[in-house]
Design an enzyme around this catalytic site. Structure first.
Site, PDB file in Angstrom:
ATOM      1  CG  ASP A  19      -1.701   1.227   1.440  1.00  0.00           C
ATOM      2  OD1 ASP A  19      -1.865   1.983   0.471  1.00  0.00           O
ATOM      3  OD2 ASP A  19      -2.166   1.444   2.579  1.00  0.00           O
ATOM      4  CG  ASN A  21      -3.284   5.086  -1.399  1.00  0.00           C
ATOM      5  OD1 ASN A  21      -3.253   4.004  -0.813  1.00  0.00           O
ATOM      6  ND2 ASN A  21      -4.218   5.390  -2.280  1.00  0.00           N
ATOM      7  CG  ASP A  23      -5.990   2.789   0.302  1.00  0.00           C
ATOM      8  OD1 ASP A  23      -5.042   1.979   0.439  1.00  0.00           O
ATOM      9  OD2 ASP A  23      -6.568   2.969  -0.781  1.00  0.00           O
ATOM     10  CG  ASP A  27      -1.225   1.538  -3.911  1.00  0.00           C
ATOM     11  OD1 ASP A  27      -0.004   1.392  -4.130  1.00  0.00           O
ATOM     12  OD2 ASP A  27      -1.671   2.151  -2.924  1.00  0.00           O
ATOM     13  CG  ASP A  96      -6.176 -12.410 -13.599  1.00  0.00           C
ATOM     14  OD1 ASP A  96      -6.838 -13.073 -14.412  1.00  0.00           O
ATOM     15  OD2 ASP A  96      -5.888 -12.812 -12.458  1.00  0.00           O
ATOM     16  CD  GLU A 261      -8.869 -19.937 -12.870  1.00  0.00           C
ATOM     17  OE1 GLU A 261      -8.945 -20.225 -11.657  1.00  0.00           O
ATOM     18  OE2 GLU A 261      -9.568 -19.045 -13.396  1.00  0.00           O
ATOM     19  CG  ASP A 323      -9.159 -18.716  -6.821  1.00  0.00           C
ATOM     20  OD1 ASP A 323      -9.560 -17.726  -6.188  1.00  0.00           O
ATOM     21  OD2 ASP A 323      -9.208 -18.802  -8.062  1.00  0.00           O
TER      22      ASP A 323
END
Length: 530
Positions: A19, A21, A23, A27, A96, A261, A323
């Site tokens: 991160d 920034n 939050d 990012d 992706d 996938e 997953d």
């Protein structure tokens, strides 16, 4: 050979990498800040899970704009800067691609559901109710419950293989195919090196929408989706023509790569390399994730996969992803090191899931902090994915150096001890071990592009040779916790150990090698003939 055949790929789950920034959410600028770490690790390419504008019903796999960046992650300018920085460091970057379904907030779907005669109505899959009322057939969402959602305004059902917020696109409509191929071109034009294609085998459904047959092996612990066998809702023959069109687009840009996938048995997986025309370069091979951790069955699995590959088909291997449970959770930390040696010494392109190089395990998520819709819809079955998507621990600074704010998911409980900064300083850490493995893989052509030859072994030992010209390497993996004796073949009688999962080297008496519990070792016998 193409770059992707030699490459080690590293998957980044962007919400959880870095991160920038404050939050609590990772990012693009955060990823850019950590590129030097990836160079230090030794990987060649990064694959970033979805970063497109999204309502986040399924954390980015519900795309509202295929040609933009979600503000949570940054801007298109931030993406371009990340891509340029990656390329400056010799790193490739894969995105992706989520072509099976969009968000229900995508402009295409808003048009499609506005009326039955809207020009984009047929961009999605709409059906009348069954003759007696109710859903058109018995298809079940992969997230549980019916795969059909009633639209009161137009009095039809639309199909969603996942959440109702993720309506499936109709790939039998040529206009959909043209629009989505243009999405690939948009990102290739920006310099992207390839794509991982989400749920490729789901993209085409049987034209007549018959019921799926019941699953005779179903138990409630499996999750509702397994009540039926997805015979008609997935893996239809027409999907291969679509994959071939995607491949043609990729090939028109030079050395690009498409990774599909696909969760299917090996014999059906192989079709995705292409039938009459080339398909995806790498249909993901997930067998190591759920295979029994037993030497003889793994040897058989590897040999069967190698034998099934079509001419010119390049293999690939995966230990985990966003997953599935992490390898350290499935095998324990000691065997996770052995698994890493397996992944990085098999023939083919390996993909590493972020954090596995630290030995991260699944993180227990308190019930009131669960984010994943999979777990929220079918709680308590162990199907939730939050435990493998937790923030990357970089240091023992507050919030593990991931953020200056409370992260969106809890950190691993041992983050003060298990983090990048600490493991950098420990010669025998999992991170250092991964670095050594990747470095050796790049150094030795036998590991990178050489032939794979099985070697007979007994007990808990999995053994194989990697060979390139005069360079011959013997890999021995003890999949158990007790000692195992292995008699070296004649060609490897004087082989010297290059790397072990443990400190020191195995004890040798003549040609007999004693592997310690949880030990894997790579031995070199260069220049010797069998």
């Amino acid at each position: 050979m193409s770059w992707w055949e030699r490459a080690v790929i590293y998957q980044i789950y962007p919400r959880s990498f870095q991160d920038s920034n404050s939050d609590g959410i990772g990012d693009l600028k955060g990823i850019e800040q950590r590129l030097d770490y990836l160079v230090e690790l030794g990987v060649d390419a990064i694959w970033i899970s979805p970063i497109f504008p999204s309502p986040m019903a399924d954390f980015g796999y519900d795309v509202a704009d295929y040609c933009g960046i979600d503000p949570r992650f940054g801007t298109l300018g931030d993406f371009d800067a990340l891509l340029a920085s990656a390329h400056q460091r010799g790193l490739k970057l894969l995105l992706d691609f989520v072509p099976n379904h969009s968000s229900d907030e995508h402009p295409w779907f808003l048009e499609s559901r506005s009326s039955r005669d809207n020009p984009r109505r047929d961009w999605y899959i709409w059906r009348d109710p069954a003759p007696g009322g109710g859903p058109p057939n018995n298809w079940i969402s992969d997230f549980g419950g019916p795969a059909w959602e009633w639209d009161k305004a137009t009095s039809q059902y639309y199909y969603h293989a996942f959440l109702k917020e993720q309506p499936d696109l109709n790939w039998r409509n040529p206009a959909v195919e043209r629009a989505m191929l243009d999405v690939l071109r948009f990102w290739f034009d920006r310099g992207v090196d390839g794509f991982r294609i989400d749920v490729l085998w789901h993209m085409v459904k049987h034209a007549d929408f018959p019921d799926n047959p019941p699953n005779p092996a179903f138990t409630p612990a499996m999750g509702e989706m397994h009540q039926v066998l997805q015979l008609h809702s997935t893996d239809q023959p027409e999907v291969h023509g679509i994959a071939a069109e995607m491949r043609a687009v990729a090939d028109s840009y030079g050395e690009r790569v498409l990774i599909g996938e696909i969760y299917l048995p090996v014999e059906r997986l192989m079709d995705y390399y292409g039938r009459e025309r080339p398909g995806v370069h790498l249909p993901f091979n997930f067998q190591l994730i759920e295979a029994p951790w037993e030497a003889r069955s793994l040897a058989e699995l590897i040999a069967g996969y190698e034998a099934a590959l079509p001419e010119g088909g390049w293999p690939n291997w995966v230990l985990g992803n966003h997953d599935r449970p992490r390898v350290a959770a499935r095998r324990g930390e000691a065997q996770a090191r052995v698994a890493a040696m397996l992944l990085l010494t098999l023939r083919g392109t390996p993909t590493i899931y972020y954090g596995d190089e630290l030995g991260l395990s699944d993180v227990l998520i308190p019930a009131d902090e669960v984010q994943d819709p999979r777990e929220l819809r079918e709680p308590g079955l162990g199907l939730g994915r939050d435990p493998v998507r937790t923030p990357m621990p970089w240091s023992d600074a507050p919030f593990a150096g991931f953020s200056k704010a409370v992260p969106w998911l809890p950190l691993n409980l041992d983050w003060r001890e298990r983090n990048v900064e600490r493991q950098r300083r420990q010669p025998s850490s999992m991170l250092r071990f991964y670095q050594q493995l990747i470095s050796l893989r790049h150094e030795k052509k036998a590991l990178c592009i050489g032939a794979f030859l099985p070697v007979e072994a007994e007990g808990n030992v999995l053994a194989y040779e990697r060979r390139y010209g005069q360079e011959r390497l013997l890999i021995l993996l003890n999949l158990g916790s007790g000692q195992e004796r292995f008699v070296l073949p004649e060609w490897a009688a004087e082989a010297r150990p290059l790397l072990s999962t443990l400190k020191g080297v195995p004890r040798r008496t003549g040609r007999a090698l004693t592997l310690r519990g949880d030990e894997g070792v790579i031995l070199a016998a260069e220049g010797q003939r069998q």
